[in-house]
Design an enzyme around this catalytic site. Structure first.
Site, short mmCIF file in Angstrom:
data_model
loop_
_atom_site.label_atom_id
_atom_site.label_comp_id
_atom_site.label_asym_id
_atom_site.label_seq_id
_atom_site.Cartn_x
_atom_site.Cartn_y
_atom_site.Cartn_z
N ALA A 103 -4.70 4.23 -2.41
CA ALA A 103 -4.29 2.73 -1.96
C ALA A 103 -3.26 3.28 -1.53
O ALA A 103 -2.24 4.09 -1.36
CB ALA A 103 -4.06 1.98 -2.46
N LYS A 104 -3.58 2.39 0.09
CA LYS A 104 -2.10 1.70 1.30
C LYS A 104 -2.76 -0.01 1.27
O LYS A 104 -2.76 -0.34 1.74
CB LYS A 104 -1.97 2.80 1.69
#
Ligand code: NAD
Length: 412
Positions: A103-104
């Protein structure tokens, strides 16, 4: 091409070297983000005006475990850039074989232009806008460009105000709040472990090898410090304002003292002041971009004069530049391997939080070394057997692991 398309281009190439079979549709399914969250974060500025910032959390893939990835505060943190970085996290956690997905997050903001209280309010607003999608078994943020342990303390507090005391909700927190000893230096330490491994493989001596480092933040300054302590010669470093250079080597202990008290390299003695562009073109053994993405691109790749590019930053080399460097026999060691030390020690921090336990620094560093050198060996070995570059080797190993797990879970 935009960063997300650039990563997908490399993944498509890497998919030719995987051992598991996968249809085109299923490949698309595991390389496309599963959820993209966009939030408006209005905050009251110190002058009384309200300003709205845009925040993102992109959850790329959670086949192998909870989503995991940093949050960056940067004007260039667009949805497309955050998407690209979320994808890299999936292949990174799979390559180093820790039980996380990718994720980011990001907010489009220049953090240096906000006061401490504005940053606190923005962080809390952002966290409370996405808290339903976070959780120690769901999605665990960490620091990245423009954020730090203070940001994580604020995120943990905002999340806790709704869900109760939950230290495992973020990693990279201050040690006093359940952070892991050694997390602050982990990304930089991992980078130096990789450079050590390259020296072992190619019979190089640290004291005969020079490093040029772009970026003097959480990652760059630790690379400089640890490499300097290990007797490498650091001949140039930079931050966003410019670079300093001395071919005889820079005393990093003295430089850090100067930088901490002045917040700039200005007035540092016995060095030449050069631009970031000139820094990237310096003749050296190891060129270590540790700042932002796409700094080595079609405009400057032909001028690069190092022997090895060590991708401490995420996505610092564009695909066109990759090809040019390869044609010049410059080996590129990829981000998913090189900067994985941060997420590896984040994994240790998460474990410590779940058990309410603290590890000693010796344990953190030795387990980090074990995991990252194993990944290096796998990447090196596959690159040699398949006669492919290190990036394709690393991505294909990550892809294989994600496909295998997706198969076991009945997704494919
Ligand atoms: P940071 O904000 O602490 O430091 C960034 C550094 O880069 C600063 O010295 C800044 O002055 C410099 N910089 C910014 N823009 C620049 C430009 N245009 N040209 C030259 N220098 C510039 O960020 P960080 O945490 O050190 O992250 C650096 C890179 O490492 C990012 O790509 C990030 O995604 C990656 N990374 C960070 C971690 C981590 O644990 N912090 C982990 C893995 C990867």
């Amino acid at each position: 091409m935009n960063p997300y398309d650039e990563i997908n281009l490399k993944l498509a190439e890497a998919s030719q070297y995987i051992t598991n079979s996968v249809s085109d549709g299923n490949l698309e399914m595991i390389t496309t983000p599963w959820r993209e969250i966009v939030v408006s974060c209005p905050i009251k500025m110190d002058n009384g005006n309200t300003k709205v910032f845009t925040g993102y959390r992109i959850q790329h893939n959670a086949v192998r475990g909870p989503y995991k990835g940093g949050v960056r505060y940067h004007p260039g943190a667009t949805q497309n850039e955050v998407k690209a970085l979320s994808s890299l996290m999936t292949w990174k956690t799979a390559l180093v074989d820790i039980p996380f997905g990718g994720a980011k997050g990001g907010i489009q903001v220049s953090p240096s232009k906000l006061s401490k209280s504005e940053l606190l309010n923005l962080t809390k607003r952002y966290t409370l806008s996405i808290d339903k999608f976070l959780g120690p078994n769901t999605d665990i943020p960490s620091p990245d460009l423009g954020t730090n342990s203070q940001t994580m303390a604020w995120m943990m507090d905002a999340y806790g105000s709704v869900h109760g005391y939950t230290p495992a909700i973020v990693t990279g927190k201050p040690v006093e709040l359940g952070g892991s000893i050694g997390r602050d230096s982990a990304t930089g330490r991992g980078v130096v472990y990789i450079i050590d491994e390259i020296c072992n493989k190619f019979n190089l001596e640290p004291n005969n090898n020079s490093l040029v480092i772009q970026g003097f933040g959480q990652v760059g300054r630790w690379i400089a410090k640890i490499a300097y302590d290990n007797k490498y010669k650091i001949i140039a470093v930079s931050d966003v304002s410019g670079a300093i250079h001395n071919n005889n080597g820079i005393n990093i202990d003295e430089l850090i003292k100067h930088y901490d008290s002045n917040k700039t390299f200005d007035d540092y003695k016995n060095v030449n002041f050069i631009t970031n562009y000139e820094l990237l073109n310096l003749k050296c053994d190891f060129l270590v971009p540790a700042a932002i993405e796409r700094v080595i691109n079609i405009n400057n790749a032909n001028d690069i004069k190092c022997k090895y590019v060590i991708e401490a930053a995420n996505h610092p080399v564009t695909p066109e530049a990759d090809e040019i460097l390869q044609s010049k026999n410059i080996d590129v060691f990829p981000d998913t391997l090189v900067n994985s030390g941060g997420v590896i020690v984040s994994y240790f921090e998460w474990i410590q939080n779940l058990y309410q336990h603290h590890w000693e620094i010796e344990r953190v560093n030795s387990e980090l070394k074990k995991i990252i050198t194993k990944a290096f060996e796998e990447v090196y070995e596959k690159s040699n057997t398949k006669k492919i570059n290190y990036r394709l080797s690393a991505l294909s190993i990550g892809l294989d692991r994600v496909i295998h797990t997706a198969n076991l879970r009945g997704y494919l």
